[in-house]
Design an enzyme around this catalytic site. Structure first.
Site, PDB file in Angstrom:
ATOM      1  N   ARG A 169       0.813  -1.232   0.000  1.00 40.94           N
ATOM      2  CA  ARG A 169       0.000   0.000   0.000  1.00 40.94           C
ATOM      3  C   ARG A 169       0.833   1.263   0.000  1.00 40.94           C
ATOM      4  O   ARG A 169       0.457   2.229  -0.663  1.00 40.94           O
ATOM      5  CB  ARG A 169      -1.012  -0.022   1.146  1.00 40.94           C
ATOM      6  CG  ARG A 169      -0.467   0.131   2.508  1.00 40.94           C
ATOM      7  CD  ARG A 169      -1.248  -0.655   3.492  1.00 40.94           C
ATOM      8  NE  ARG A 169      -1.086  -2.071   3.287  1.00 40.94           N
ATOM      9  CZ  ARG A 169      -2.045  -2.881   2.855  1.00 40.94           C
ATOM     10  NH1 ARG A 169      -3.226  -2.427   2.586  1.00 40.94           N
ATOM     11  NH2 ARG A 169      -1.802  -4.167   2.693  1.00 40.94           N
ATOM     12  N   THR A 170       1.932   1.286   0.713  1.00 43.70           N
ATOM     13  CA  THR A 170       2.727   2.520   0.743  1.00 43.70           C
ATOM     14  C   THR A 170       3.266   2.817  -0.650  1.00 43.70           C
ATOM     15  O   THR A 170       3.153   3.937  -1.158  1.00 43.70           O
ATOM     16  CB  THR A 170       3.886   2.402   1.748  1.00 43.70           C
ATOM     17  OG1 THR A 170       3.341   2.099   3.032  1.00 43.70           O
ATOM     18  CG2 THR A 170       4.657   3.704   1.834  1.00 43.70           C
ATOM     19  N   LYS A 172      24.105  -6.074  -5.060  1.00 43.88           N
ATOM     20  CA  LYS A 172      25.508  -6.222  -5.466  1.00 43.88           C
ATOM     21  C   LYS A 172      26.438  -5.557  -4.458  1.00 43.88           C
ATOM     22  O   LYS A 172      27.639  -5.466  -4.686  1.00 43.88           O
ATOM     23  CB  LYS A 172      25.718  -5.585  -6.843  1.00 43.88           C
ATOM     24  CG  LYS A 172      24.869  -6.205  -7.936  1.00 43.88           C
ATOM     25  CD  LYS A 172      24.991  -5.388  -9.208  1.00 43.88           C
ATOM     26  CE  LYS A 172      23.978  -5.872 -10.239  1.00 43.88           C
ATOM     27  NZ  LYS A 172      23.804  -4.894 -11.333  1.00 43.88           N
ATOM     28  N   ARG A 175      11.955   3.189   1.036  1.00 47.74           N
ATOM     29  CA  ARG A 175      11.729   2.298   2.189  1.00 47.74           C
ATOM     30  C   ARG A 175      12.954   1.410   2.308  1.00 47.74           C
ATOM     31  O   ARG A 175      13.456   0.888   1.305  1.00 47.74           O
ATOM     32  CB  ARG A 175      10.491   1.444   2.000  1.00 47.74           C
ATOM     33  CG  ARG A 175      10.413   0.326   3.041  1.00 47.74           C
ATOM     34  CD  ARG A 175       9.087  -0.325   3.099  1.00 47.74           C
ATOM     35  NE  ARG A 175       8.090   0.576   3.670  1.00 47.74           N
ATOM     36  CZ  ARG A 175       6.873   0.184   4.018  1.00 47.74           C
ATOM     37  NH1 ARG A 175       6.503  -1.061   3.847  1.00 47.74           N
ATOM     38  NH2 ARG A 175       6.022   1.045   4.520  1.00 47.74           N
ATOM     39  N   HIS A 192       8.031   6.247  10.109  1.00 48.27           N
ATOM     40  CA  HIS A 192       7.213   6.096   8.907  1.00 48.27           C
ATOM     41  C   HIS A 192       6.361   7.366   8.795  1.00 48.27           C
ATOM     42  O   HIS A 192       5.149   7.327   9.016  1.00 48.27           O
ATOM     43  CB  HIS A 192       6.351   4.834   9.042  1.00 48.27           C
ATOM     44  CG  HIS A 192       5.716   4.387   7.768  1.00 48.27           C
ATOM     45  ND1 HIS A 192       5.814   5.095   6.591  1.00 48.27           N
ATOM     46  CD2 HIS A 192       4.959   3.297   7.488  1.00 48.27           C
ATOM     47  CE1 HIS A 192       5.143   4.452   5.655  1.00 48.27           C
ATOM     48  NE2 HIS A 192       4.614   3.364   6.170  1.00 48.27           N
TER      49      HIS A 192
END
Lengths: 306, 137
Positions: free
Chosen positions: A54-55, A83, A104, A132
């Site tokens: 959802r975010t 990597k 995120r 958040h």
């Protein structure tokens, strides 16, 4: 020359700025056509080193509804971090291609490190169990739309208050409004971290800690439910022991106020019974919709689009 | 037991007993060329017992480290046998590259070349927090 404005912690925004974002979001809701092309030619990069539905989708929907474009990745395995590339290098590269970045990351503090190096605005879309801030803006817009105010409220937080970053950010944000009373409901093992309690103590704010949801239910204006998140535990046994600590059912809501607002950052698993969604006091799907509007307002602010 | 007085140098006095070796380590005194004397468990009117470190050269010490490890210590700068400066230290506002964040979820555990930085968030209780993840030092 000043660098770009970032949003790493909800406290990066003053209460007046938050009020401005809420007002803008309400205007977007009322007049969506006025905003449909404001970000034409602009690109948002969504760098999601940790899975999210959802975010990420609400950021992408927000940018599309502003007329902009979206690039990015939704899994660290598909990025150069697999990597071994550093966060600093990743954002420097992505900033060559995008006007604004939503990040995120599973490591706490990663968006701050990104902001220290990025020439374009960074939005923290969640960093581990830490912060958040856009969920907090979503929560604040929801409380505003449901209650018509952000002060004079008794707010209950229930579930995982230790690792629940949405809880930490919302407590920090609400602690700046007058006459907020906090009721912190959790098992002993998942109490709020000491630094959050330090903030409440320093500001002389009223809070109580309890393990008994039903005992405090009649007092609450807002009930903020959270999920016990498997990904925050190093120990599976401890997760299994705690995951069913609180399950909100229609029966437990019998003693609640008639105008209680039940919020949840989603996804919910089993901590709210499916049937509760039929109760008009359940706000979490309206809350998810609000997330798109407030992110639209935030993108406009950070890109300085009037 | 006596140690010769120094003509030019630094005396770090009023170190809590038992902490001098830690300070020696964090100030990297093993790398200096001058003489260094560590006195442990010296009788002190003020502290009961204390440690003292003497250097026979005026070096540029990291006072932030010293202030963090022994905030109540006294630093005497000696020139020509006279104390020309007496510094009373206190907890520094920031600690840069001194201690490492212990939170396994902190970005400092994976980001290459990232300096560990802590800020003093509660002077009364001497609490430092990582600027990235806000965990206690």
């Amino acid at each position: 020359m000043n660098g770009p404005r970032h949003l790493i912690d909800i406290l990066d925004l003053t209460p007046a700025e938050i009020d401005g974002l809420i007002a803008r979001a309400c205007d977007i809701i009322a007049h969506p056509a006025d905003y449909a092309h404001l970000c034409a030619g602009k690109k948002l990069a969504t760098l999601f080193f940790e899975p999210s539905t959802r975010t990420r989708l609400s950021f992408e929907a927000a940018m599309y509804e502003l007329g902009g474009h979206v690039i990015g990745f939704s899994d660290a395995a598909n990025s150069s971090s697999s990597k071994g590339e550093s966060v600093s290098d990743t954002v420097r590269v992505v900033a060559c291609y995008a006007d604004i970045i939503a990040m995120r990351h599973f490591k706490e503090g990663a968006p701050m490190v990104a902001a220290m190096k990025s020439p374009v605005p960074i939005i923290n879309a969640g960093d581990g169990g830490h912060n958040h801030p856009t969920q907090t803006l979503t929560d604040l817009l929801t409380i505003w739309r449901e209650k018509g105010r952000l002060d004079r409220l008794t707010v209950g937080f229930c579930g995982d208050l230790k690792f629940g970053r949405t809880v930490h950010s919302l407590i920090s944000a609400l602690s700046r409004y007058p006459d907020i009373r906090f009721v912190l409901i959790s098992p002993e093992e998942l109490k709020v971290p000491s630094y959050i309690k330090d903030v409440l103590k320093q500001k002389n704010l009223e809070y109580v800690q309890t393990t008994d949801l039903e005992a405090v239910m009649p007092e609450l204006d807002i009930l903020y439910m959270t999920r016990v998140q498997r990904e925050r535990f190093f120990n599976e046994e401890e997760y299994l022991r705690l995951k069913n600590s609180y399950i909100l059912t229609p029966d437990k809501l019998r003693t609640a106020k008639r105008d209680l607002s039940i919020l949840h950052p989603l996804p919910r698993v089993n901590e709210i019974a499916v049937t509760v969604a039929d109760d008009p006091r359940a706000c979490y799907f309206r809350q998810a919709l609000n997330g798109k509007f407030i992110r639209m307002a935030l993108i406009l602010k950070l890109l300085e689009v009037e | 037991m006596t140690i010769d007085s120094i003509k030019n140098g630094i005396v770090i006095d009023h170190i809590p007993a038992g902490r001098s070796l830690e300070i020696y380590h964090y100030l990297k005194l093993d790398r200096v060329d001058c003489s260094v004397a560590i006195l442990k468990n010296v009788v002190s009117e003020k502290l009961g017992r204390k440690d003292i470190i003497k250097l026979d050269e005026v070096l540029d010490l990291n006072y932030d480290v010293l202030g963090y490890l022994a905030p109540d210590c006294t630093v005497n700068i000696i020139r020509d046998g006279e104390t020309v400066e007496k510094r009373h230290l206190q907890l520094p506002d920031r600690l840069v590259g001194v201690i490492a964040c212990k939170n396994p979820r902190c970005i400092t555990t994976i980001e290459q070349g990232l300096t560990h930085i802590f800020k003093l968030t509660d002077r009364a209780n001497g609490i430092y927090r990582c600027i990235y993840c806000e965990s206690k030092a």
